[in-house]
Design an enzyme around this catalytic site. Structure first.
Site, short mmCIF file in Angstrom:
data_model
loop_
_atom_site.label_atom_id
_atom_site.label_comp_id
_atom_site.label_asym_id
_atom_site.label_seq_id
_atom_site.Cartn_x
_atom_site.Cartn_y
_atom_site.Cartn_z
CG HIS A 275 -2.07 0.79 1.25
ND1 HIS A 275 -1.86 2.08 1.02
CD2 HIS A 275 -3.34 0.70 1.74
CE1 HIS A 275 -3.13 2.59 1.22
NE2 HIS A 275 -3.91 1.92 1.59
CD GLU B 11 -3.37 0.94 -1.88
OE1 GLU B 11 -3.65 -0.01 -1.72
OE2 GLU B 11 -3.82 2.05 -1.89
C1 BG6 Z 1 -7.08 2.13 0.05
C2 BG6 Z 1 -8.40 1.58 -0.08
O1 BG6 Z 1 -5.97 1.07 -0.38
O2 BG6 Z 1 -6.64 2.41 1.58
C3 BG6 Z 1 -9.20 2.79 0.44
O3 BG6 Z 1 -8.56 1.43 -1.47
C4 BG6 Z 1 -8.85 2.83 2.09
O4 BG6 Z 1 -10.57 2.45 0.47
C5 BG6 Z 1 -7.52 3.23 2.25
O5 BG6 Z 1 -9.68 4.06 2.40
C6 BG6 Z 1 -6.82 3.50 3.64
O6 BG6 Z 1 -7.33 2.45 4.32
P1 BG6 Z 1 -6.87 2.61 5.88
O7 BG6 Z 1 -7.38 1.15 6.40
O8 BG6 Z 1 -5.20 2.67 6.01
O9 BG6 Z 1 -7.52 3.67 6.47
#
Ligand code: BG6
Length: 299
Positions: free
Chosen positions: A161, A264
Site C-alpha cells: 500500500h 498500490e
Molecule cells: C486504500 C483503499 O487502499 O486504503 C481505501 O482503497 C482505504 O478504500 C485506504 O480508505 C486506507 O485504508 P486504511 O485502512 O489504511 O485507512
C-alpha cells in the site's frame, strides 16, 4: 536477530517501537518491525520518496499512516467478520528480521511472519509463512512471498500500500493505466475506463483490474517521476482521500491529502491468490526515481 552489517542498525523508533535503520551507499531507509513497515526511503541525491503522515500513530495496536503498509491476508474490510482489522493483520503484527546483508551498493533485509495462536484464533485460521524482502538502494525493491503451510487450498488478498510523496496532487499525473478497466470503490460497479493519464480532482479510490502495467507518478511541481514496475500482481489500487475523508481520519492531517498519492501493487478481489498446500506466491514492486524531464520530453 541476525548479524547486522555496518549499514544496518536496530533502534528504538517512535512510540518506543523497534525499527531498522539502513544507511547504505546508494539509499537510506527506515523499517519498523511493526508491520514490517517501510516508513522512509531516500535514494542518495533525492528528496524522500515515501510519504508519512505527521499525524500517524506509532503504537503496536494501530497501523502506521504512510510509507508502505503491508496488507495481508485480506484487503479492506474482512468479507465476513466486521471486527477483523481493515487490510488484514499483517500490518499490525510484529515481524522478525531474519537476514540483513550488503549486496554491492544495496542493502537487503528479509522479514518473516508466520501464523500464531492469535492469528489462527481470529478471522484467519490458516497456517502460512510470509517473507518480505526489502532491497534498499537507488531503487527500492519490495517482494512479499507467501507460502501456504496449511493442508487445504487457501485464497488471500495482498497489497503493498505504497504512499508516495508529491509536491502538489493537483499537478500530478499517473501514467500506465490508460485503457485499463477499473472498479470505482466510491461509485461501485460497473467497471469504468479512461483513455488518458489519471489526474486528481476529487476523492479517488480505484482498483485497476487485470493489469501488470508499469505505472509512473509524474510529480510535475517537483520535476520528478517515480516509476513502479511490478511482478506477480494483477491489480493496482490508486487512492487519494481528498478533503472530507482526510478530515475524518484521526491519523491523517486535514491538509495532508495535497502531498500524497497511493499507487498500490496488489492482488485483490477477483485477483486474490489461490494457493494449494505447500505452494508459494511472490508479489514484487520495484520503485525508481528519475528527473521528470528524462521521462517526459518537454516540448
Ligand atoms: C486504500 C483503499 O487502499 O486504503 C481505501 O482503497 C482505504 O478504500 C485506504 O480508505 C486506507 O485504508 P486504511 O485502512 O489504511 O485507512
Amino acid at each position: 536477530m541476525p548479524t547486522l552489517p555496518p549499514s544496518v542498525h536496530l533502534e528504538t523508533g517512535r512510540g518506543g517501537l523497534p525499527c531498522v535503520r539502513v544507511t547504505g551507499r546508494s539509499g537510506e531507509a527506515e523499517i519498523y518491525l511493526h508491520g514490517a513497515h517501510v516508513t522512509s526511503w531516500n535514494p542518495i541525491g533525492h528528496a524522500p520518496v515515501l510519504w508519512m503522515s505527521q499525524a500517524s500513530r506509532f503504537s503496536a495496536q494501530a497501523p502506521l499512516r504512510g510509507g508502505v503498509p503491508l496488507c495481508y491476508p485480506w484487503f479492506g474490510a474482512h468479507a465476513a467478520d466486521p471486527n477483523a482489522p481493515a487490510h488484514g493483520f499483517a500490518r499490525l503484527a510484529e515481524w522478525s528480521l531474519i537476514k540483513a546483508a550488503e549486496v554491492g551498493d544495496d542493502v537487503t533485509l528479509v522479514f518473516r511472519l508466520t501464523d500464531s495462536e492469535p492469528t489462527r484464533a481470529g478471522a484467519w485460521p490458516h497456517r502460512f509463512e510470509a517473507t518480505y524482502t526489502v532491497t534498499v538502494g537507488s531503487r527500492l525493491v519490495l517482494a512479499l512471498q507467501v507460502t501456504n503451510c496449511d493442508n487445504e487450498t487457501v485464497t488471500y488478498e495482498e497489497a503493498l500500500h505504497t504512499y508516495l510523496a508529491v509536491a502538489d496532487i493537483l499537478d500530478v499525473g499517473v501514467t500506465g493505466l490508460e485503457g485499463t478497466a477499473y472498479l470505482d470503490q466510491l461509485a461501485g460497479p460497473p467497471p469504468m475506463q479512461e483513455d488518458h493519464p489519471i489526474r486528481f480532482t476529487g476523492e479517488t479510490d480505484r482498483i485497476y483490474l487485470d493489469t501488470r502495467a508499469t505505472t509512473t507518478v509524474e510529480d510535475r511541481s517537483r520535476g520528478r517521476a517515480v516509476t513502479i514496475h511490478k511482478a506477480g500482481s494483477d491489480t493496482t489500487v490508486v487512492w487519494n482521500p481528498w478533503t472530507a475523508k482526510a478530515a475524518a481520519m484521526n491519523d491523517f492531517g486535514d491538509d495532508e491529502w495535497t502531498t500524497m498519492v497511493c499507487v498500490e501493487t496488489c492482488n485483490v478481489r477477483a485477483a486474490a491468490i489461490r494457493l494449494a498446500p505447500g505452494a508459494s506466491h511472490t508479489m514484487t514492486a520495484t520503485l525508481d526515481v528519475d528527473p521528470l524531464a528524462s521521462v517526459i520530453p518537454r516540448g
